[in-house]
Enzyme design. Structure first.
Site, short mmCIF file in Angstrom:
data_model
loop_
_atom_site.label_atom_id
_atom_site.label_comp_id
_atom_site.label_asym_id
_atom_site.label_seq_id
_atom_site.Cartn_x
_atom_site.Cartn_y
_atom_site.Cartn_z
N LYS A 1 26.68 18.45 -42.55
CA LYS A 1 27.97 17.87 -42.86
C LYS A 1 28.90 18.41 -44.76
CE LYS A 1 31.22 17.37 -39.22
NZ LYS A 1 32.47 18.07 -39.39
N TYR B 1 24.06 14.87 -38.46
CA TYR B 1 25.81 14.80 -38.92
C TYR B 1 25.57 14.76 -40.30
CZ TYR B 1 30.27 13.87 -38.71
OH TYR B 1 31.90 13.90 -38.60
#
Length: 267
Positions: free
Chosen positions: A161, A157
């Protein structure tokens, strides 16, 4: 949300629930026609119906952002039924596997990059021709504070990002002269289905205890307030109010008018 977006068309990914639904509804409330997209047909149809019931204009289009043909078809349908989108919201995302590198499944780790990064790139690529022809366009990509620091055991994740923040910087730098503006935003802590999945995940409790603790302390009232701030920011960015701050990461909790003033602009 006082800014108006009448005549604009927005393409929102992951628009069936959570952040995407809130952003789609805010854009529609401000006057934009919205293409609500995701893989879950029932959810995007419900979002579009809610927008229409509130007096807005929206269509629901099934779209898998990891599949370029699916994205191109969704943009073609948007052009046919609404018009060419001048606003793009890249919101589609997944948590990705949790755990230390070497233990997490590489295929699942890579799948998270495909949803976040490849998906955003597919949508930007599909949106740009019409934006360039119009001489204007705005791309709002949902990033995360996790993309700004090392997040042990959440590399899938966090790295996705971080890549989205860099992608935003490159899009803005390369296309700014053509009237395109790009923003990466930290949306705040909002309780969503992804939050619920995290709270119920044994892997999250084993490998992401600080995140679990953060989510457990968010009240529904705080979550609703954070959503309202995200919706206001989405409309402000889409309207051009903060174009002078384009090409960077922006946190929904920052005082953007003060930041703009400090840099010699006006909100």
């Amino acid at each position: 949300m006082s800014a108006r977006l009448d005549g604009e068309v927005a393409f929102v990914t992951g628009g069936g629930r959570g952040l995407g639904r809130g952003m789609a509804e805010a854009l529609a409330q401000a006057g934009a026609a919205v293409a609500v997209t995701a893989r879950s047909v029932g959810e995007i149809e419900a979002t579009a119906a809610a927008i229409e019931a509130a007096g807005g204009r929206a269509i629901a289009i099934r779209c898998d952002v990891t599949d370029r043909a699916s994205v191109e078809a969704a943009f073609a349908r948007t052009r046919e039924q609404l018009s060419a989108p001048t606003l793009l919201v890249n919101n589609a995302g997944v948590q990705g596997p949790l755990g230390p590198i070497g233990d997490v499944d590489p295929a699942g780790w890579w799948a998270a990059q495909q949803v976040h990064v490849l998906g955003a790139l597919h949508c930007i690529t599909a949106a740009l021709p019409a934006m360039l022809a119009a001489g204007r366009g705005r791309v709002i990509t949902v990033a995360s504070q996790a993309g700004t620091f090392v997040a042990p055991n959440a590399s899938a994740y966090a790295i996705a990002k971080a890549a989205l923040i860099r992608l935003t910087e490159h899009v803005d730098a390369e296309r700014r002269a053509a009237g395109i503006r790009a923003f990466a935003i930290q949306p705040g802590t909002i309780l969503t289905d992804m939050s619920a999945q995290t709270l119920s995940s044994p892997d999250a409790r084993s490998h992401a205890a600080p995140l679990v603790a953060l989510l457990e302390n968010v009240t529904p009232e705080a979550s609703e307030a954070a959503m309202r701030k995200l919706q206001a920011l989405t409309v402000d960015l889409a309207s051009g109010r903060f174009d002078a701050l384009a090409g960077r990461y922006l946190d929904v909790d920052w005082d953007l008018p003060a930041l703009l003033a400090a840099e010699g602009g006006e909100a």
